[in-house]
Every structure is written in C-alpha cells, then in structure tokens.
Write a protein that holds these residues in place. Structure first.
Motif, PDB file in Angstrom:
ATOM      1  N   MET A   1     -10.995  -1.738   4.772  1.00  9.87           N
ATOM      2  CA  MET A   1      -9.469  -1.525   3.437  1.00  9.87           C
ATOM      3  C   MET A   1      -8.261  -1.945   4.649  1.00  9.87           C
ATOM      4  O   MET A   1      -8.663  -2.449   5.491  1.00  9.87           O
ATOM      5  CB  MET A   1      -9.233  -0.058   2.961  1.00  9.87           C
ATOM      6  CG  MET A   1     -10.465   0.684   2.618  1.00  9.87           C
ATOM      7  SD  MET A   1     -10.263   2.013   2.019  1.00  9.87           S
ATOM      8  CE  MET A   1     -11.450   3.394   3.158  1.00  9.87           C
ATOM      9  N   ILE A   3      -4.312  -2.373   3.259  1.00 16.95           N
ATOM     10  CA  ILE A   3      -3.039  -1.921   2.411  1.00 16.95           C
ATOM     11  C   ILE A   3      -2.115  -2.972   2.228  1.00 16.95           C
ATOM     12  O   ILE A   3      -1.660  -4.222   2.446  1.00 16.95           O
ATOM     13  CB  ILE A   3      -2.054  -0.762   3.398  1.00 16.95           C
ATOM     14  CG1 ILE A   3      -1.336  -1.755   5.134  1.00 16.95           C
ATOM     15  CG2 ILE A   3      -2.907   0.177   3.955  1.00 16.95           C
ATOM     16  CD1 ILE A   3      -0.186  -0.715   5.235  1.00 16.95           C
ATOM     17  N   TYR A   4      -1.395  -3.405   0.935  1.00 20.10           N
ATOM     18  CA  TYR A   4      -0.553  -3.888   0.768  1.00 20.10           C
ATOM     19  C   TYR A   4       0.720  -4.558   1.876  1.00 20.10           C
ATOM     20  O   TYR A   4       1.140  -3.043   2.173  1.00 20.10           O
ATOM     21  CB  TYR A   4       0.923  -3.078  -0.916  1.00 20.10           C
ATOM     22  CG  TYR A   4      -0.796  -3.300  -1.876  1.00 20.10           C
ATOM     23  CD1 TYR A   4      -1.319  -4.736  -2.103  1.00 20.10           C
ATOM     24  CD2 TYR A   4      -1.303  -1.806  -2.597  1.00 20.10           C
ATOM     25  CE1 TYR A   4      -2.033  -4.166  -3.847  1.00 20.10           C
ATOM     26  CE2 TYR A   4      -2.358  -1.968  -3.650  1.00 20.10           C
ATOM     27  CZ  TYR A   4      -2.984  -3.233  -3.658  1.00 20.10           C
ATOM     28  OH  TYR A   4      -3.402  -2.624  -5.049  1.00 20.10           O
ATOM     29  N   TRP A 114       0.299   7.849  -3.243  1.00 19.21           N
ATOM     30  CA  TRP A 114      -0.077   6.321  -4.055  1.00 19.21           C
ATOM     31  C   TRP A 114       1.047   5.232  -3.134  1.00 19.21           C
ATOM     32  O   TRP A 114       0.250   4.198  -2.972  1.00 19.21           O
ATOM     33  CB  TRP A 114       0.995   6.407  -5.158  1.00 19.21           C
ATOM     34  CG  TRP A 114       1.623   5.491  -5.721  1.00 19.21           C
ATOM     35  CD1 TRP A 114       0.623   4.292  -6.442  1.00 19.21           C
ATOM     36  CD2 TRP A 114       3.094   4.055  -6.240  1.00 19.21           C
ATOM     37  NE1 TRP A 114       0.437   2.737  -7.083  1.00 19.21           N
ATOM     38  CE2 TRP A 114       1.995   3.166  -6.620  1.00 19.21           C
ATOM     39  CE3 TRP A 114       3.687   3.678  -5.546  1.00 19.21           C
ATOM     40  CZ2 TRP A 114       2.382   2.405  -6.418  1.00 19.21           C
ATOM     41  CZ3 TRP A 114       4.939   2.964  -5.164  1.00 19.21           C
ATOM     42  CH2 TRP A 114       4.232   1.841  -6.308  1.00 19.21           C
ATOM     43  N   ARG A 117      -2.452   4.714  -0.505  1.00 16.61           N
ATOM     44  CA  ARG A 117      -3.843   4.711  -1.314  1.00 16.61           C
ATOM     45  C   ARG A 117      -4.081   3.722  -0.880  1.00 16.61           C
ATOM     46  O   ARG A 117      -3.726   2.814  -0.332  1.00 16.61           O
ATOM     47  CB  ARG A 117      -3.477   4.553  -2.232  1.00 16.61           C
ATOM     48  CG  ARG A 117      -2.841   3.376  -3.463  1.00 16.61           C
ATOM     49  CD  ARG A 117      -3.139   3.746  -4.422  1.00 16.61           C
ATOM     50  NE  ARG A 117      -2.506   1.954  -5.196  1.00 16.61           N
ATOM     51  CZ  ARG A 117      -0.870   1.553  -4.288  1.00 16.61           C
ATOM     52  NH1 ARG A 117      -0.006   2.115  -4.159  1.00 16.61           N
ATOM     53  NH2 ARG A 117      -0.500   0.214  -4.763  1.00 16.61           N
ATOM     54  N   VAL A 119      -6.976   0.407   0.314  1.00 20.72           N
ATOM     55  CA  VAL A 119      -6.984  -0.558  -1.523  1.00 20.72           C
ATOM     56  C   VAL A 119      -8.132  -1.462  -0.582  1.00 20.72           C
ATOM     57  O   VAL A 119      -8.347  -1.788   0.018  1.00 20.72           O
ATOM     58  CB  VAL A 119      -6.052  -1.067  -1.890  1.00 20.72           C
ATOM     59  CG1 VAL A 119      -5.072  -0.528  -2.757  1.00 20.72           C
ATOM     60  CG2 VAL A 119      -5.057  -2.577  -0.349  1.00 20.72           C
ATOM     61  N   SER A 120      -8.676  -2.502  -1.607  1.00 17.84           N
ATOM     62  CA  SER A 120      -9.992  -2.672  -1.725  1.00 17.84           C
ATOM     63  C   SER A 120      -9.850  -4.070  -0.543  1.00 17.84           C
ATOM     64  O   SER A 120      -7.863  -4.737  -1.454  1.00 17.84           O
ATOM     65  CB  SER A 120     -11.346  -3.557  -2.147  1.00 17.84           C
ATOM     66  OG  SER A 120     -10.650  -3.707  -3.301  1.00 17.84           O
ATOM     67  N   ALA A 123      -8.602  -6.624  -3.798  1.00 19.13           N
ATOM     68  CA  ALA A 123      -7.334  -6.204  -4.185  1.00 19.13           C
ATOM     69  C   ALA A 123      -5.996  -6.729  -3.162  1.00 19.13           C
ATOM     70  O   ALA A 123      -5.072  -6.720  -4.281  1.00 19.13           O
ATOM     71  CB  ALA A 123      -7.535  -4.617  -4.461  1.00 19.13           C
ATOM     72  N   ALA A 124      -6.268  -6.275  -1.599  1.00 21.03           N
ATOM     73  CA  ALA A 124      -5.290  -7.252  -1.161  1.00 21.03           C
ATOM     74  C   ALA A 124      -4.582  -8.174  -1.124  1.00 21.03           C
ATOM     75  O   ALA A 124      -3.634  -8.930  -0.531  1.00 21.03           O
ATOM     76  CB  ALA A 124      -5.790  -6.444  -0.143  1.00 21.03           C
TER      77      ALA A 124
END
Length: 126
Positions: A1, A3-4, A114, A117, A119-120, A123-124
C-alpha cells in the motif's frame, strides 16, 4: 500500500489534529475510567449501566493511542469517528444537551481517518 503524496504543511496539519484529538480523547477516556462524578451521572442517564462507561473510556484511550502511532492512525480515526457518531446519537435520543462537541470531534476524527486511509498502488500511481 502507498499513500498519496502530501506537502510538509499538510503533514503538519494532520499531525496537529492527531495530537489534539489524542489529548482530548485521552482526557475524556481517563475521566470515564477514573469515575469522575460528571461521567458517572451521564452514564446513569444513558441507562446502560456503568460497565458501558468503562468500555467507552477504554475505547477512547485506545483510539487516542492508535492516532499517535503512524501505522495505526487510520484505525484510530475510524474507531473514534464511530464512537462520536454513537455519542451524537446518545445526546439526540437519550440524554439531551448539545451534541456539538461530539460532532466536532467526530468530524476531526473522520478527517484523520480519511487522510490516513490506505490506498492501492494503482490509485497512488494515477
């Protein structure tokens, strides 16, 4: 995983909110666990018994600790958000009074959840 990516300013804001929430929930949880008179009276009014005060206090302290651990901030945020949703419902349906403190703490907890959270990788990368 993953994170943005976030700016240092955004990271500081999230950490500031996490610390603020941890202090607030730790204080509230300790007051419940220490049988502060006001907490005993509130949980008498709720009507579930004093065991529920101990459970709520333990959940609040646990959530506060989870918020401060980087790997568990998301879980802590979710736990405390759900606790505050129940707190708002309790004020509205059982004991009266203003639910605004619970609303504010719930919204801040949801913000942390939020922002933390998982993220995959797909998505990142997008």
């Amino acid at each position: 995983m993953a994170i943005y990516p976030v700016s240092p300013t955004q990271r500081r804001i999230v950490w500031g909110v996490r610390i603020l929430l941890a202090l607030a929930f730790c204080a509230a949880g300790i007051a419940k666990l220490a049988s502060a008179l006001q907490m005993v009276q509130i949980f008498d009014a709720i009507g579930f018994g004093q065991w529920f005060r101990y459970l709520t206090g333990a959940v609040e302290v646990l959530g506060a600790v989870l918020l401060l651990v980087p790997a568990t901030g998301f879980i802590g945020g979710l736990l405390l958000t759900s606790t505050m949703v129940c707190g708002v419902a309790t004020h509205l349906m059982l004991i009266g009074g203003t639910p605004m403190p619970a609303v504010v703490l719930g919204l801040l907890s949801a913000f942390v959840a939020w922002r933390q959270r998982p993220v995959s990788r797909l998505a990142a990368a997008a």
